[in-house]
Design a protein around this motif. Structure first.
Motif, PDB file in Angstrom:
ATOM      1  N   ALA A 205       0.832  -1.198   0.000  1.00  0.00           N
ATOM      2  CA  ALA A 205       0.000   0.000   0.000  1.00  0.00           C
ATOM      3  C   ALA A 205       0.866   1.246   0.000  1.00  0.00           C
ATOM      4  O   ALA A 205       1.932   1.278   0.614  1.00  0.00           O
ATOM      5  CB  ALA A 205      -0.913  -0.001   1.231  1.00  0.00           C
ATOM      6  N   VAL A 206       0.395   2.267  -0.686  1.00  0.00           N
ATOM      7  CA  VAL A 206       1.113   3.540  -0.740  1.00  0.00           C
ATOM      8  C   VAL A 206       1.222   4.130   0.660  1.00  0.00           C
ATOM      9  O   VAL A 206       0.241   4.195   1.403  1.00  0.00           O
ATOM     10  CB  VAL A 206       0.387   4.519  -1.682  1.00  0.00           C
ATOM     11  CG1 VAL A 206       0.947   5.932  -1.552  1.00  0.00           C
ATOM     12  CG2 VAL A 206       0.485   4.022  -3.123  1.00  0.00           C
ATOM     13  N   ALA A 207       2.436   4.551   1.019  1.00  0.00           N
ATOM     14  CA  ALA A 207       2.674   5.156   2.334  1.00  0.00           C
ATOM     15  C   ALA A 207       3.622   6.335   2.149  1.00  0.00           C
ATOM     16  O   ALA A 207       4.835   6.198   2.297  1.00  0.00           O
ATOM     17  CB  ALA A 207       3.256   4.135   3.308  1.00  0.00           C
ATOM     18  N   ASN A 208       3.065   7.469   1.762  1.00  0.00           N
ATOM     19  CA  ASN A 208       3.878   8.679   1.658  1.00  0.00           C
ATOM     20  C   ASN A 208       3.063   9.896   2.049  1.00  0.00           C
ATOM     21  O   ASN A 208       1.846   9.831   2.214  1.00  0.00           O
ATOM     22  CB  ASN A 208       4.507   8.835   0.259  1.00  0.00           C
ATOM     23  CG  ASN A 208       3.482   8.991  -0.852  1.00  0.00           C
ATOM     24  OD1 ASN A 208       2.588   9.829  -0.788  1.00  0.00           O
ATOM     25  ND2 ASN A 208       3.628   8.182  -1.903  1.00  0.00           N
TER      26      ASN A 208
ATOM     27  N   VAL B  90       1.119  -5.264   5.972  1.00  0.00           N
ATOM     28  CA  VAL B  90       1.213  -4.081   5.115  1.00  0.00           C
ATOM     29  C   VAL B  90       2.672  -3.749   4.813  1.00  0.00           C
ATOM     30  O   VAL B  90       3.467  -3.513   5.724  1.00  0.00           O
ATOM     31  CB  VAL B  90       0.545  -2.856   5.765  1.00  0.00           C
ATOM     32  CG1 VAL B  90       0.734  -1.613   4.884  1.00  0.00           C
ATOM     33  CG2 VAL B  90      -0.942  -3.113   6.004  1.00  0.00           C
ATOM     34  N   MET B  91       3.002  -3.751   3.530  1.00  0.00           N
ATOM     35  CA  MET B  91       4.287  -3.263   3.059  1.00  0.00           C
ATOM     36  C   MET B  91       4.059  -1.873   2.474  1.00  0.00           C
ATOM     37  O   MET B  91       3.312  -1.723   1.502  1.00  0.00           O
ATOM     38  CB  MET B  91       4.876  -4.206   2.003  1.00  0.00           C
ATOM     39  CG  MET B  91       5.226  -5.582   2.540  1.00  0.00           C
ATOM     40  SD  MET B  91       5.738  -6.762   1.245  1.00  0.00           S
ATOM     41  CE  MET B  91       7.247  -5.969   0.641  1.00  0.00           C
ATOM     42  N   GLY B  92       4.668  -0.856   3.053  1.00  0.00           N
ATOM     43  CA  GLY B  92       4.497   0.505   2.566  1.00  0.00           C
ATOM     44  C   GLY B  92       5.382   0.766   1.359  1.00  0.00           C
ATOM     45  O   GLY B  92       6.594   0.553   1.403  1.00  0.00           O
ATOM     46  N   ILE B  93       4.782   1.201   0.274  1.00  0.00           N
ATOM     47  CA  ILE B  93       5.524   1.467  -0.951  1.00  0.00           C
ATOM     48  C   ILE B  93       5.461   2.950  -1.307  1.00  0.00           C
ATOM     49  O   ILE B  93       4.660   3.698  -0.783  1.00  0.00           O
ATOM     50  CB  ILE B  93       5.007   0.625  -2.142  1.00  0.00           C
ATOM     51  CG1 ILE B  93       3.529   0.936  -2.442  1.00  0.00           C
ATOM     52  CG2 ILE B  93       5.182  -0.867  -1.852  1.00  0.00           C
ATOM     53  CD1 ILE B  93       2.997   0.257  -3.704  1.00  0.00           C
ATOM     54  N   ARG B  94       6.348   3.355  -2.208  1.00  0.00           N
ATOM     55  CA  ARG B  94       6.388   4.728  -2.711  1.00  0.00           C
ATOM     56  C   ARG B  94       6.641   5.754  -1.615  1.00  0.00           C
ATOM     57  O   ARG B  94       6.023   6.827  -1.596  1.00  0.00           O
ATOM     58  CB  ARG B  94       5.105   5.043  -3.465  1.00  0.00           C
ATOM     59  CG  ARG B  94       4.932   4.203  -4.723  1.00  0.00           C
ATOM     60  CD  ARG B  94       5.207   5.019  -5.947  1.00  0.00           C
ATOM     61  NE  ARG B  94       5.482   4.190  -7.105  1.00  0.00           N
ATOM     62  CZ  ARG B  94       5.535   4.657  -8.354  1.00  0.00           C
ATOM     63  NH1 ARG B  94       5.369   5.940  -8.586  1.00  0.00           N
ATOM     64  NH2 ARG B  94       5.820   3.858  -9.356  1.00  0.00           N
ATOM     65  N   ALA B  95       7.535   5.463  -0.693  1.00  0.00           N
ATOM     66  CA  ALA B  95       7.824   6.395   0.396  1.00  0.00           C
ATOM     67  C   ALA B  95       8.276   7.752  -0.122  1.00  0.00           C
ATOM     68  O   ALA B  95       7.947   8.786   0.463  1.00  0.00           O
ATOM     69  CB  ALA B  95       8.883   5.806   1.331  1.00  0.00           C
TER      70      ALA B  95
ATOM     71  N   THR C 139       6.401  -2.625   7.238  1.00  0.00           N
ATOM     72  CA  THR C 139       7.738  -2.460   6.682  1.00  0.00           C
ATOM     73  C   THR C 139       7.652  -1.507   5.503  1.00  0.00           C
ATOM     74  O   THR C 139       6.672  -1.512   4.758  1.00  0.00           O
ATOM     75  CB  THR C 139       8.336  -3.828   6.251  1.00  0.00           C
ATOM     76  OG1 THR C 139       9.680  -3.632   5.771  1.00  0.00           O
ATOM     77  CG2 THR C 139       7.505  -4.508   5.193  1.00  0.00           C
ATOM     78  N   VAL C 140       8.665  -0.682   5.342  1.00  0.00           N
ATOM     79  CA  VAL C 140       8.710   0.313   4.268  1.00  0.00           C
ATOM     80  C   VAL C 140       9.702  -0.156   3.213  1.00  0.00           C
ATOM     81  O   VAL C 140      10.862  -0.480   3.526  1.00  0.00           O
ATOM     82  CB  VAL C 140       9.125   1.690   4.812  1.00  0.00           C
ATOM     83  CG1 VAL C 140       9.350   2.683   3.665  1.00  0.00           C
ATOM     84  CG2 VAL C 140       8.069   2.223   5.777  1.00  0.00           C
ATOM     85  N   VAL C 141       9.270  -0.184   1.957  1.00  0.00           N
ATOM     86  CA  VAL C 141      10.100  -0.679   0.861  1.00  0.00           C
ATOM     87  C   VAL C 141      10.996   0.442   0.338  1.00  0.00           C
ATOM     88  O   VAL C 141      10.522   1.521  -0.032  1.00  0.00           O
ATOM     89  CB  VAL C 141       9.227  -1.232  -0.282  1.00  0.00           C
ATOM     90  CG1 VAL C 141      10.101  -1.760  -1.420  1.00  0.00           C
ATOM     91  CG2 VAL C 141       8.307  -2.337   0.237  1.00  0.00           C
TER      92      VAL C 141
END
Length: 336
Positions: free
Chosen positions: A191-194, A225-230, A287-289
């Motif tokens: 999921a987007v996390a920014n 949840v893996m956070g993507i697009r930080a 976790t943040v990718v």
């Protein structure tokens, strides 16, 4: 490295090494440097590596195979992905399996720990306003997801080809959240996390983006949840370090984020560092990718993560910039 529980699977490092940089999507690097970056990541405590065949036409997976020769260090897990269109169930399974087996062969592993459907998911009868004429090639309708994707993933698990499966949560929000509530749900969602709540050019639908509600829905249903697009593909860095196509959402987001860069300058901080620490503070992210392409970028962000997520005052200062659209919240403890 801080460890966090990834849904119902296993503890995972708060940072994940992404494959986009390894596959040279985020600027130039070399095979040698990419291999060294993977090894450095593991040495510094990263326990999850997230790649895909489309990252450099297999380059990221090749890097993983060369780094470890098929023998991942103890406690280290690897993921990969597949994009497929709105195929019939038997064709869907064949497409997913072909991609999965090729990834296993390229990485020289016996299985993949998490296998992601990287296609958009959309409601039955839905038509995308952007690229709607080609959506059958890159997106999957809800009925085909239930009838084709889920049975295929369950079969791969039963055969020991994968340990778990997941979805990339950048499709139509209502369908992503339905998938997370469904009785046969994925183990993990990306999921987007920014701080912009933006997926950039990955977003194809016109409805409001709801990444925070997607994350909350996942947590309400014990989905990791893996956070993507930080850093939103470079939009939240000091400068985008590659040429961008005209009219890209990443370029628009970079311009929109000018107040954020000014705030970071006031703090004497690198915007990429602050953006990652912001993502680490998003409620529900396990976790943040990272999208790094070399050891220098990797070390910078691991050093930043060791400082911990941003404090409340910094987060409030960022939110006060008004850079993201506010969507009504689904509380983490709301009834399912």
């Amino acid at each position: 490295m801080e460890m966090r529980q990834l849904g119902n699977l296993w503890p995972v490092s708060s940072l994940t090494l992404g494959g986009g940089g390894l596959g040279q999507l985020w600027g130039d690097t070399s095979r040698e440097e990419a291999v060294a970056t993977v090894k450095r990541a593991v040495d510094r405590g990263i326990t999850l590596i997230d790649v895909a065949p489309q990252y450099g036409r297999g380059e990221a997976e090749t890097v993983v195979g060369e780094a470890f020769g098929g023998k991942l260090p103890d406690g280290v897990h690897v993921t990969t992905k597949c994009i497929c269109g709105n195929l019939k169930p038997d064709e869907m399974k064949a497409r997913l399996e072909k991609s999965l087996l090729r990834s296993i062969d390229t990485m020289k592993t016996e299985k993949v720990d998490i296998f992601f459907l990287h296609s958009n998911i959309y409601p039955a009868g839905y038509s995308y306003e952007q690229n709607g004429d080609t959506q059958e090639q890159w997106a999957v309708s809800w009925p085909r997801y239930v009838e084709g994707v889920i049975p295929a993933m369950e079969d791969f698990m039963a055969r020991g080809l994968i340990g778990a499966w997941g979805i990339t949560g950048v499709g139509v929000p209502i369908s992503i959240m339905e998938a997370l509530r469904f009785e046969r749900k994925p183990a993990v969602v990306q999921a987007v996390a920014n701080l912009l709540d933006s997926a950039g050019d990955m977003r194809r639908y016109e409805e409001p983006a709801e990444p925070r509600n997607i994350i909350r829905t996942a947590k309400n249903n014990d989905v990791g949840v893996m956070g993507i697009r930080a850093v939103q593909a470079g939009a939240l860095t000091a400068k985008i370090d590659r040429e961008m196509p005209e009219g890209s959402r990443e370029t628009a987001d970079y311009e929109k984020a000018a107040p954020f860069r000014a705030l970071c300058a006031k703090w004497g901080e690198d915007p990429a560092v602050i953006a990652h620490r912001y993502a680490l503070a998003v409620d529900g992210v396990d976790t943040v990718v990272l999208g790094v392409k070399n050891r220098a970028e990797l070390d910078q962000l691991i050093d930043a993560a060791e400082k911990g997520p941003l404090d409340l005052a910094q987060i409030e200062a960022i939110e006060a910039l008004g850079l993201r659209r506010q969507i009504p919240r689904i509380p983490l403890d709301a009834p399912i």
